[in-house]
Scaffold this active site. Structure first.
Site, short mmCIF file in Angstrom:
data_model
loop_
_atom_site.label_atom_id
_atom_site.label_comp_id
_atom_site.label_asym_id
_atom_site.label_seq_id
_atom_site.Cartn_x
_atom_site.Cartn_y
_atom_site.Cartn_z
N GLU A 9 -50.36 55.93 -23.98
CA GLU A 9 -49.91 54.78 -24.78
C GLU A 9 -50.93 54.52 -25.88
OE1 GLU A 9 -49.42 49.92 -24.40
OE2 GLU A 9 -49.22 51.15 -22.59
N ARG A 30 -52.84 48.58 -32.71
CA ARG A 30 -53.88 47.58 -32.95
C ARG A 30 -54.80 47.94 -34.10
NH1 ARG A 30 -55.83 46.72 -26.65
NH2 ARG A 30 -53.79 46.11 -25.81
N LYS A 83 -43.20 45.49 -18.13
CA LYS A 83 -44.66 45.57 -18.07
C LYS A 83 -45.20 44.20 -17.68
CE LYS A 83 -48.59 46.71 -21.09
NZ LYS A 83 -48.96 47.41 -22.35
#
Length: 205
Positions: free
Chosen positions: A39, A43, A127
């Site tokens: 993943e 960011r 999640k």
């Protein structure tokens, strides 16, 4: 099937891309350690380019986009060819955009109300974030009662000492973690150590 792919991955390493080259080298070390998925979070400015590069260089690796927080970001990762995206939380607009998009999506939840909102948009694999802060295994066990069909990928606070306890829960498909991709390892190019940590995470013991 997404659930089967993530179950096979066991641990989804959560990566912050500093630049393309180091992210490709990191992904290669993770794959050499036996990991099947990664993943890469949105960011940093390098994130999308890194996602594209890792997909090209390591076609056998499932490359997911993380921290996909807005409908606009859903569109951007779809344009980049991403097949799986995750978010730390969700809004109705994000859930709708993800439901309409040609990709698998794992929305973030932190409460029963969040779960019900995600279910209303057709999502059953979620999640839990930040998992340990929210109650960890105890919360996941409690959620299994009212939501027997929901599966989780807990992320946030997991480490080499506790992640196997999470994986043992019947409603946990995989878990997310960053201990094998710590900045101190990546910044110093300690690829062999990353490979070793990845191999340990993939071990049943």
């Amino acid at each position: 099937m997404l659930e089967q792919k993530l179950a096979a991955s066991r641990v989804l390493p959560v990566v912050t891309a500093r630049d393309v080259d180091s992210t490709v080298a990191l992904a290669r070390a993770l794959e050499k350690g036996g990991m099947t998925a990664i993943e890469i979070t949105l960011r940093t400015p390098a994130a999308l380019d890194a996602i594209v590069a890792v997909r090209e260089e390591l076609p056998g690796l499932l490359v997911a986009a993380g921290t996909v927080n807005t409908p606009e970001e859903v569109a951007r990762v779809v344009d980049a060819g991403v097949e799986l995206a995750l978010s730390p939380g969700a809004t109705p607009a994000l859930l709708q955009a993800a439901a309409d998009a040609p990709l698998d999506f794992v929305p973030g939840v932190a409460s029963s109300s969040d779960i019900m909102q995600a279910q209303a948009h057709g999502f059953e694999l979620l999640k839990l974030f930040p998992a340990v802060t929210l109650g960890g295994k105890g919360m996941l066990k409690a959620l299994g009662g009212p939501f027997p069909d929901v599966k989780f990928c807990p992320t946030g606070g997991l480490n080499p000492d506790n992640f196997r306890d999470f994986l043992a829960l019947p409603n946990v498909v995989c878990c997310g973690g960053s201990w094998m991709v710590a900045s101190s390892l990546v910044d110093n190019g300690r690829w062999d150590e990353i490979e070793t940590l990845a191999r340990e995470a993939m071990s049943e013991q």
